[in-house]
Design a protein around this motif. Structure first.
Motif, PDB file in Angstrom:
ATOM      1  N   UNK A   1       0.805  -1.218   0.000  1.00 46.47           N
ATOM      2  CA  UNK A   1       0.000   0.000   0.000  1.00 46.47           C
ATOM      3  C   UNK A   1       0.841   1.271   0.000  1.00 46.47           C
ATOM      4  N   UNK A   2       1.525   1.503   1.101  1.00 43.94           N
ATOM      5  CA  UNK A   2       2.271   2.743   1.236  1.00 43.94           C
ATOM      6  C   UNK A   2       3.592   2.688   0.475  1.00 43.94           C
ATOM      7  N   UNK A   3       4.243   1.533   0.538  1.00 39.73           N
ATOM      8  CA  UNK A   3       5.567   1.400  -0.081  1.00 39.73           C
ATOM      9  C   UNK A   3       5.555   1.598  -1.577  1.00 39.73           C
ATOM     10  N   UNK A   4       4.503   1.129  -2.237  1.00 38.20           N
ATOM     11  CA  UNK A   4       4.427   1.274  -3.685  1.00 38.20           C
ATOM     12  C   UNK A   4       4.467   2.739  -4.082  1.00 38.20           C
ATOM     13  N   UNK A   5       3.690   3.549  -3.376  1.00 37.16           N
ATOM     14  CA  UNK A   5       3.637   4.977  -3.694  1.00 37.16           C
ATOM     15  C   UNK A   5       4.958   5.663  -3.358  1.00 37.16           C
ATOM     16  N   UNK A   6       5.493   5.326  -2.191  1.00 35.97           N
ATOM     17  CA  UNK A   6       6.738   5.959  -1.754  1.00 35.97           C
ATOM     18  C   UNK A   6       7.898   5.615  -2.688  1.00 35.97           C
ATOM     19  N   UNK A   7       8.036   4.330  -3.011  1.00 34.85           N
ATOM     20  CA  UNK A   7       9.145   3.890  -3.864  1.00 34.85           C
ATOM     21  C   UNK A   7       9.034   4.484  -5.263  1.00 34.85           C
ATOM     22  N   UNK A   8       7.825   4.490  -5.797  1.00 29.75           N
ATOM     23  CA  UNK A   8       7.636   5.030  -7.143  1.00 29.75           C
ATOM     24  C   UNK A   8       7.955   6.522  -7.187  1.00 29.75           C
ATOM     25  N   UNK A   9       7.452   7.244  -6.183  1.00 24.92           N
ATOM     26  CA  UNK A   9       7.688   8.692  -6.139  1.00 24.92           C
ATOM     27  C   UNK A   9       9.172   9.002  -5.976  1.00 24.92           C
ATOM     28  N   UNK A  10       9.834   8.237  -5.120  1.00 24.04           N
ATOM     29  CA  UNK A  10      11.257   8.485  -4.848  1.00 24.04           C
ATOM     30  C   UNK A  10      12.119   8.231  -6.074  1.00 24.04           C
ATOM     31  N   UNK A  11      11.838   7.139  -6.782  1.00 25.80           N
ATOM     32  CA  UNK A  11      12.661   6.830  -7.964  1.00 25.80           C
ATOM     33  C   UNK A  11      12.442   7.857  -9.070  1.00 25.80           C
TER      34      UNK A  11
ATOM     35  N   UNK B   1      11.266  -4.687 -16.623  1.00 30.37           N
ATOM     36  CA  UNK B   1      12.245  -3.737 -17.174  1.00 30.37           C
ATOM     37  C   UNK B   1      11.604  -2.544 -17.877  1.00 30.37           C
ATOM     38  N   UNK B   2      10.481  -2.763 -18.582  1.00 30.76           N
ATOM     39  CA  UNK B   2       9.807  -1.643 -19.241  1.00 30.76           C
ATOM     40  C   UNK B   2       9.182  -0.705 -18.212  1.00 30.76           C
ATOM     41  N   UNK B   3       8.526  -1.292 -17.226  1.00 31.17           N
ATOM     42  CA  UNK B   3       7.857  -0.485 -16.198  1.00 31.17           C
ATOM     43  C   UNK B   3       8.876   0.320 -15.395  1.00 31.17           C
ATOM     44  N   UNK B   4       9.960  -0.323 -15.007  1.00 36.51           N
ATOM     45  CA  UNK B   4      10.986   0.355 -14.206  1.00 36.51           C
ATOM     46  C   UNK B   4      11.711   1.420 -15.036  1.00 36.51           C
ATOM     47  N   UNK B   5      11.931   1.152 -16.319  1.00 35.74           N
ATOM     48  CA  UNK B   5      12.564   2.161 -17.175  1.00 35.74           C
ATOM     49  C   UNK B   5      11.708   3.424 -17.211  1.00 35.74           C
ATOM     50  N   UNK B   6      10.390   3.237 -17.196  1.00 33.69           N
ATOM     51  CA  UNK B   6       9.475   4.377 -17.188  1.00 33.69           C
ATOM     52  C   UNK B   6       9.464   5.048 -15.816  1.00 33.69           C
ATOM     53  N   UNK B   7       9.266   4.256 -14.772  1.00 34.36           N
ATOM     54  CA  UNK B   7       9.105   4.802 -13.416  1.00 34.36           C
ATOM     55  C   UNK B   7      10.376   5.450 -12.882  1.00 34.36           C
TER      56      UNK B   7
ATOM     57  N   UNK C   1       9.062  -4.701  -6.815  1.00 34.05           N
ATOM     58  CA  UNK C   1       7.743  -5.333  -6.696  1.00 34.05           C
ATOM     59  C   UNK C   1       6.691  -4.358  -6.198  1.00 34.05           C
ATOM     60  N   UNK C   2       7.092  -3.446  -5.325  1.00 31.59           N
ATOM     61  CA  UNK C   2       6.130  -2.472  -4.819  1.00 31.59           C
ATOM     62  C   UNK C   2       5.630  -1.576  -5.938  1.00 31.59           C
ATOM     63  N   UNK C   3       6.472  -1.363  -6.940  1.00 31.34           N
ATOM     64  CA  UNK C   3       6.078  -0.545  -8.090  1.00 31.34           C
ATOM     65  C   UNK C   3       5.255  -1.364  -9.085  1.00 31.34           C
ATOM     66  N   UNK C   4       5.801  -2.496  -9.527  1.00 29.40           N
ATOM     67  CA  UNK C   4       5.145  -3.237 -10.610  1.00 29.40           C
ATOM     68  C   UNK C   4       3.869  -3.948 -10.164  1.00 29.40           C
TER      69      UNK C   4
ATOM     70  N   UNK D   1      -1.441  -7.073  -8.333  1.00 32.46           N
ATOM     71  CA  UNK D   1      -1.525  -8.236  -7.435  1.00 32.46           C
ATOM     72  C   UNK D   1      -0.899  -7.871  -6.092  1.00 32.46           C
ATOM     73  N   UNK D   2      -1.211  -8.640  -5.022  1.00 28.61           N
ATOM     74  CA  UNK D   2      -0.548  -8.417  -3.732  1.00 28.61           C
ATOM     75  C   UNK D   2       0.944  -8.726  -3.833  1.00 28.61           C
ATOM     76  N   UNK D   3       1.733  -8.062  -3.001  1.00 33.65           N
ATOM     77  CA  UNK D   3       3.178  -8.299  -2.986  1.00 33.65           C
ATOM     78  C   UNK D   3       3.517  -9.773  -2.764  1.00 33.65           C
ATOM     79  N   UNK D   4       2.724 -10.439  -1.933  1.00 34.98           N
ATOM     80  CA  UNK D   4       2.995 -11.836  -1.598  1.00 34.98           C
ATOM     81  C   UNK D   4       2.866 -12.788  -2.765  1.00 34.98           C
TER      82      UNK D   4
END
Length: 423
Positions: free
Chosen positions: A8-18, A54-60, A291-294, A302-305
């Protein structure tokens, strides 16, 4: 931080930070030394699978912008058929220019075999991953011990067929990687996929729901859907595809050939961005953040798990087998995972001949030379200071059932397979 918090929180934080870090480092975009890309934009498709990372992370992470293409879009596709159709349209027709794609598809499009007989020339610029797929089966197959050896299912499938209820084996696209893996697995177990089961096409995100509904007996798909199946206790992982062929090639970065011809520097820039993203994705320390991003709603959803454990080598097969520290993990960069070996494309074409998808008369070497742009990968690698393999061939490949593929003699490999359908 727990998986729940990461989701929940980590996905937003990690994406914003990168993204912030990328924008700070490259406020106006950047590119390799020399002339920059001819265009700043491209539309790239992806399917909700871990190997699209790799495509998603290249964008994010702002890597497309770093290499001079700040307006690249990464757009979710509903199925591989939709990916194909949107590539045929091209961005000028409301479609896409390139995509995260099953490695055989650019070849099947170039020959016209999946585009209504009208060739749509494509190029492969990079491989996106090796490994990371699995064959999953229903819980009822535990009783006959179906695993890497599929032979236990033969009698059960024969019973189903005799009762007028032929076993349904799902994959994601006719002639694609998942179709080839599950056919190889069945045939190695003495089950003819052409006559003893019915192979059906199901988009990756729908696999688990279809198994839950009882409309299929087995499927082959990429992660995270095999992990999700186990987590939902709907079925189990019979085998990982890397147990069939270790470090096998999987998805590719495919682009329309006319786009590459028109914008060669842009094609190299996209390749460099995806390569740098692959390096980042492959670092163990980055996998939770990746994983928190993708896993976010706009991407795999999907859930992180469902996604992280198998990336880290923790594999619960769902039938009592559980492994930690497995070497059967998805690779994005390690062991030349990103390089588009021409020998691997030759294997894909040979397997498509094996199952009657491509004719025996096909000039495979000429087709590989036309579609595979390892030269662009090598140029991109040089521009970012990355090492490249010495050869475009990875050499002889070995499979779990003792079969050997020598790219210098594909005909011998084909002849060694007792179950096939040649045209």
């Amino acid at each position: 931080m727990t998986d729940k918090n990461l989701t929940r929180r980590g996905a937003l934080t990690a994406a914003a930070a990168t993204l912030l870090a990328a924008k700070t480092a490259f406020p106006s975009g950047a590119h390799a030394a020399g002339a920059g890309p001819e265009v700043a934009k491209a539309k790239l498709g992806f399917i909700a699978l871990t190997d699209s990372s790799p495509l998603i992370i290249a964008k994010e992470r702002g890597l497309f912008a770093k290499y001079g293409m700040p307006d690249v879009e990464v757009l979710k596709q509903a199925s591989w058929a939709a990916t194909r159709d949107n590539l045929v349209l091209g961005s000028g027709g409301g479609g896409i220019d390139g995509a995260h794609i099953l490695s055989p598809m650019p070849y099947l499009m170039t020959t016209g075999s999946i585009t209504g007989g009208k060739p749509m020339p494509m190029n492969i610029l990079a491989r996106l991953n090796t490994n990371g797929q699995a064959i999953s089966v229903g819980n009822d197959l535990k009783a006959v011990k179906v695993g890497l050896n599929a032979a236990g299912a033969k009698a059960k499938f024969a019973q189903l067929k005799a009762a007028g209820n032929t076993a349904k084996v799902a994959m994601t696209f006719r002639g694609g990687t998942h179709d080839l893996w599950i056919r190889y697995w069945l045939a190695a177990g003495g089950i003819n996929p052409e006559t003893e089961v019915s192979t059906i096409v199901i988009p990756p995100p729908q696999m688990v729901a279809n198994m839950k509904a009882g409309t299929q007996d087995a499927f082959c798909v990429g992660e995270p859907w095999n992990g999700q199946l186990v987590n939902q206790k709907v079925g189990y992982t019979a085998c990982l595809t890397s147990e069939i062929w270790m470090n096998h090639p999987e998805k590719a970065l495919g682009m329309r050939a006319d786009w590459v011809a028109k914008y060669p520097r842009a094609a190299q820039a996209i390749t460099a961005a995806v390569m740098e993203a692959a390096m980042w994705c492959d670092k163990a320390a980055n996998k939770p953040a990746m994983c928190s991003i993708v896993s976010g709603r706009q991407y795999i959803n999907v859930p992180m798990g469902d996604i992280l454990p198998r990336l880290q080598g923790t594999i619960n097969y769902g039938d009592g087998r559980s492994v930690k520290g497995s070497t059967h993990v998805m690779k994005f960069w390690a062991d030349n995972a990103s390089f588009p070996f021409k020998s691997h494309d030759l294997w894909f074409l040979t397997e498509n001949q094996r199952w009657g998808i491509l004719p025996q008369s096909l000039n495979k070497a000429a087709l590989v030379a036309k579609v595979n742009r390892a030269d662009i990968w090598r140029a991109a690698a040089k521009s970012i200071g990355a090492a490249a393999p010495a050869s475009d061939s990875r050499g002889v490949e070995r499979f779990f059932d003792g079969k050997v593929f020598d790219p210098a003699n594909p005909a011998a490999y084909l002849a060694s397979q007792p179950i096939k359908k040649l045209v």
